[in-house]
Design a protein around this motif. Structure first.
Motif, mmCIF file in Angstrom:
data_model
loop_
_atom_site.group_PDB
_atom_site.id
_atom_site.type_symbol
_atom_site.label_atom_id
_atom_site.label_comp_id
_atom_site.label_asym_id
_atom_site.label_seq_id
_atom_site.Cartn_x
_atom_site.Cartn_y
_atom_site.Cartn_z
ATOM 1 N N VAL A 150 0.917 -1.316 -0.091
ATOM 2 C CA VAL A 150 0.136 0.147 0.024
ATOM 3 C C VAL A 150 0.760 1.132 -0.285
ATOM 4 O O VAL A 150 1.755 1.317 0.833
ATOM 5 C CB VAL A 150 -0.882 0.069 1.176
ATOM 6 N N PHE A 151 0.588 2.077 -0.750
ATOM 7 C CA PHE A 151 1.531 3.252 -1.066
ATOM 8 C C PHE A 151 0.999 4.623 -0.360
ATOM 9 O O PHE A 151 -0.097 4.739 -0.217
ATOM 10 C CB PHE A 151 1.772 3.561 -2.599
ATOM 11 N N GLN A 152 2.126 5.255 -0.254
ATOM 12 C CA GLN A 152 2.020 6.634 0.362
ATOM 13 C C GLN A 152 1.024 7.410 -0.416
ATOM 14 O O GLN A 152 0.150 8.312 0.079
ATOM 15 C CB GLN A 152 3.330 7.471 0.609
ATOM 16 N N THR A 153 1.243 7.584 -1.726
ATOM 17 C CA THR A 153 0.439 8.523 -2.785
ATOM 18 C C THR A 153 -0.519 7.284 -3.494
ATOM 19 O O THR A 153 -1.080 7.813 -4.513
ATOM 20 C CB THR A 153 1.357 8.836 -3.652
ATOM 21 N N PHE A 154 -1.074 6.567 -2.552
ATOM 22 C CA PHE A 154 -2.179 5.453 -3.173
ATOM 23 C C PHE A 154 -1.984 4.790 -4.374
ATOM 24 O O PHE A 154 -2.101 3.612 -4.539
ATOM 25 C CB PHE A 154 -3.472 6.311 -3.323
ATOM 26 N N GLU A 179 4.052 4.522 4.630
ATOM 27 C CA GLU A 179 3.463 5.644 5.236
ATOM 28 C C GLU A 179 2.067 5.951 4.607
ATOM 29 O O GLU A 179 1.548 6.781 3.718
ATOM 30 C CB GLU A 179 4.265 6.954 4.735
ATOM 31 N N PRO A 180 1.097 4.935 4.820
ATOM 32 C CA PRO A 180 -0.171 4.860 4.148
ATOM 33 C C PRO A 180 -1.168 6.081 4.419
ATOM 34 O O PRO A 180 -1.962 6.511 3.797
ATOM 35 C CB PRO A 180 -1.139 3.849 4.776
ATOM 36 N N THR A 181 -0.667 7.016 5.586
ATOM 37 C CA THR A 181 -1.690 8.101 5.812
ATOM 38 C C THR A 181 -1.050 9.494 5.718
ATOM 39 O O THR A 181 -1.640 10.467 6.167
ATOM 40 C CB THR A 181 -2.159 7.949 7.440
ATOM 41 N N SER A 182 0.325 9.484 5.626
ATOM 42 C CA SER A 182 1.155 10.698 5.482
ATOM 43 C C SER A 182 0.544 11.726 4.316
ATOM 44 O O SER A 182 1.129 12.620 4.381
ATOM 45 C CB SER A 182 2.666 10.598 5.532
ATOM 46 N N ALA A 183 0.257 11.059 3.343
ATOM 47 C CA ALA A 183 -0.392 11.851 2.334
ATOM 48 C C ALA A 183 -1.771 12.475 2.449
ATOM 49 O O ALA A 183 -2.316 13.237 1.687
ATOM 50 C CB ALA A 183 -0.259 11.482 1.143
ATOM 51 N N LEU A 184 -2.393 12.297 3.764
ATOM 52 C CA LEU A 184 -3.925 12.507 3.832
ATOM 53 C C LEU A 184 -4.139 13.734 4.824
ATOM 54 O O LEU A 184 -3.092 13.922 5.662
ATOM 55 C CB LEU A 184 -4.443 11.439 4.478
#
Lengths: 300, 250
Positions: free
Chosen positions: B84-88, B164-169
């Motif tokens: 699962v990517f940081q930027t989806f 970092e699944p939530t750091s771009a949110l």
């Protein structure tokens, strides 16, 4: 829910409203292409309705407006040239397209093949199209080879060898230009897309095929439209290897009656109609395959 | 005891002159949830990408379920290890459902209808059954990331990597993604998670690994690292995170 509705409503124009200008354009287009189709059918079947290259209506009916009478008299002869112009353009684009995909793929993803593709593209883009046609027509013995093939130039609608050589030339040429448009489009697809495809176990080739290309081809439509518009007009260079396309027809008729300005103006109107048709169809295609957020500034 | 699901031995990776990973050793058992923390540039993402070989390690051995990943076909490995990517990185031209079903069809060989049904189930699992026909650009960041999780889950991975699944949110969207991740953890999914979400680490992690300058400086259950870290660097880093989080939520 309401929020997501407003988001999607703005992203695609469904275009249901009635636009009188657009309707007029469609009517003009339908008349033009309907007329062309009748002309072609008439001439292919040896004068189905009227003798070949003769107008359906007598030009004398339009004597009150000399320019119109002139157009009615000479448009039929140009129409057969339009057929070859359209044929050369469509064949060049359509056959050049798969080659362009391979070239662009090699340019972006290849190792050794990258240099082969680059060499091909630069050679083709770096030399004049007319020179390429001359080399194919006079330089390679291709003419005599094609002339010997069964049916060429003698059976029905199978065109003579010069047309075949022009089709080969335009395919080779258009492949190189399309490859560059496509390469740009492929490179504008976020690299994370292929990475995500690889991460779920798709091979590189499948990732390109199912994820990168469907997006890149959409990005490439404007460039592709450009190429189509250029090709319609560049196809006039086939006149110089004796292909009787639109420009060639206008020029040879004018050399008999010396009405150069009038004939080239009429030919110009034909080119304009072809180009407008092409851009219109391509923008319809673009709308048709549009995906919310893809290719707009927010989506990229 | 059975073999560990994931075993990483003396993993090393350099980019040019810079040695990003300088000998990483750790193991994960089935149903473990390990959280990787550490300052930026400490090699967390590189470590994850070496596990599914999106990055090729320079040295060391990684085995998944007893199999050496260097000897495995990359595509087979990635079926077992989801990411699962940081930027989806959702496929931008496909609806949520097709994002999930693509791998099912092209990698696992499902028929179309079968793949779409299964995709629908995975979307339901992340609470997005009603958005199955939306395109990525029509979804919020949190929804996109949940589709990203569903896409990875559909491949039935043995191990899920989260980069970092939530750091771009946006802050208000982080919760929905963490809730899905917690549910997965509770359901027994083995997860290796790079995140700075302290709450998730505290509640869901079996172990916390603190990475610094390409090495695992300290490891242990989250309470141990939060309350009595051995190293000053770990203490300072975690204290900063705690302060930051208090500032955000307080």
């Amino acid at each position: 829910m309401a929020e997501s509705d407003s988001r999607s409503a703005g992203s695609i124009d469904v275009g249901n409203r009635y636009d009188p200008l657009e309707a007029l354009g469609i009517l003009a287009g339908a008349l033009f292409w309907g007329w062309l189709l009748f002309r072609w059918l008439n001439d292919w079947f040896g004068g189905l309705f009227v003798p070949q290259s003769q107008p359906f209506l007598s030009p004398s009916l339009f004597e009150f407006f000399p320019a119109l009478a002139f157009a009615v008299e000479f448009a039929p002869a140009l129409a057969s040239g339009v057929w070859l112009t359209v044929l050369l353009t469509i064949v060049g684009i359509a056959l050049g397209f798969p080659i362009a995909i391979v070239l662009a793929g090699a340019r972006v993803y290849g190792r050794a093949t990258r240099w082969v593709a680059l060499g091909y593209i630069e050679l083709v883009r770096g030399t004049p199209l007319l020179a390429q046609l001359f080399v194919l027509y006079y330089g390679l013995g291709l003419s005599s080879f094609i002339r010997e093939l069964p049916g060429v130039g003698t059976v029905g609608v199978i065109p003579e060898q010069a047309v075949w050589i022009a089709m080969i030339g335009f395919t080779i040429n258009s492949a190189a230009y399309q490859a560059e448009y496509l390469r740009g489009a492929i490179e504008s697809v976020d690299p994370g897309q292929l990475q995500a495809a690889r991460a779920i176990g798709l091979s590189q080739v499948d990732g390109i095929r199912y994820v990168v290309l469907p997006q890149a081809l959409r990005y490439a439509i404007p460039g592709w439209t450009n190429e189509l518009v250029y090709l319609i007009k560049y196809s006039s260079l086939a006149a110089f290897i004796t292909v009787p396309e639109l420009f060639n027809r206008a020029s040879s008729i004018a050399s008999e009656n010396f009405r150069y300005l009038a004939l080239f103006s009429l030919a110009g109107l034909f080119y304009l109609a072809l180009v407008l048709t092409a851009t219109n169809l391509m923008s319809r295609l673009e709308d048709r395959v549009a995906i919310p957020g893809l290719g707009t500034s927010e989506g990229r | 005891m059975s073999d560990p699901l994931l075993s990483v031995r003396d993993l090393r990776k350099s980019f040019g002159e810079e040695e990003v990973l300088r000998g990483i050793d750790f193991e994960m058992d089935r149903q473990d949830v390990q959280v990787l923390m550490g300052p930026s540039g400490s090699g967390k993402s590189t470590l994850l990408r070496c596990v599914n070989r999106l990055s090729e390690p320079d040295d060391g051995t990684i085995t998944v379920d007893g199999e050496d990943t260097a000897a495995m076909d990359d595509d087979d490995l990635r079926r077992e290890v989801g990411m699962v990517f940081q930027t989806f990185n959702l496929f931008a031209h496909l609806t949520a459902r097709k994002n999930v079903s693509l791998g099912l069809r092209r990698v696992r060989g499902f028929a179309k209808s079968e793949a779409e049904d299964r995709a629908g189930e995975e979307l339901e699992r992340v609470g997005l059954a009603d958005q199955a026909d939306s395109y990525p650009a029509e979804l919020s960041g949190g929804q996109q990331q949940r589709v990203g999780i569903a896409r990875a889950l559909a491949m039935d991975p043995k191990l899920l990597l989260f980069d970092e699944p939530t750091s771009a949110l946006d802050p208000e969207l982080i919760g929905e993604v963490l809730a899905v991740m917690r549910e997965l953890a509770d359901g027994g999914m083995t997860m290796l998670v790079v995140t700075h979400e302290m709450g998730f680490a505290r509640e869901a992690a079996t172990d916390l690994l603190f990475l610094d300058e390409g090495r695992i400086l300290e490891r242990g259950p989250p309470t141990q690292l939060f309350e009595s870290p051995e190293h000053e660097r770990t203490a300072t880093f975690l204290r900063r995170l705690t302060d930051l989080e208090a500032g955000q939520h307080g």
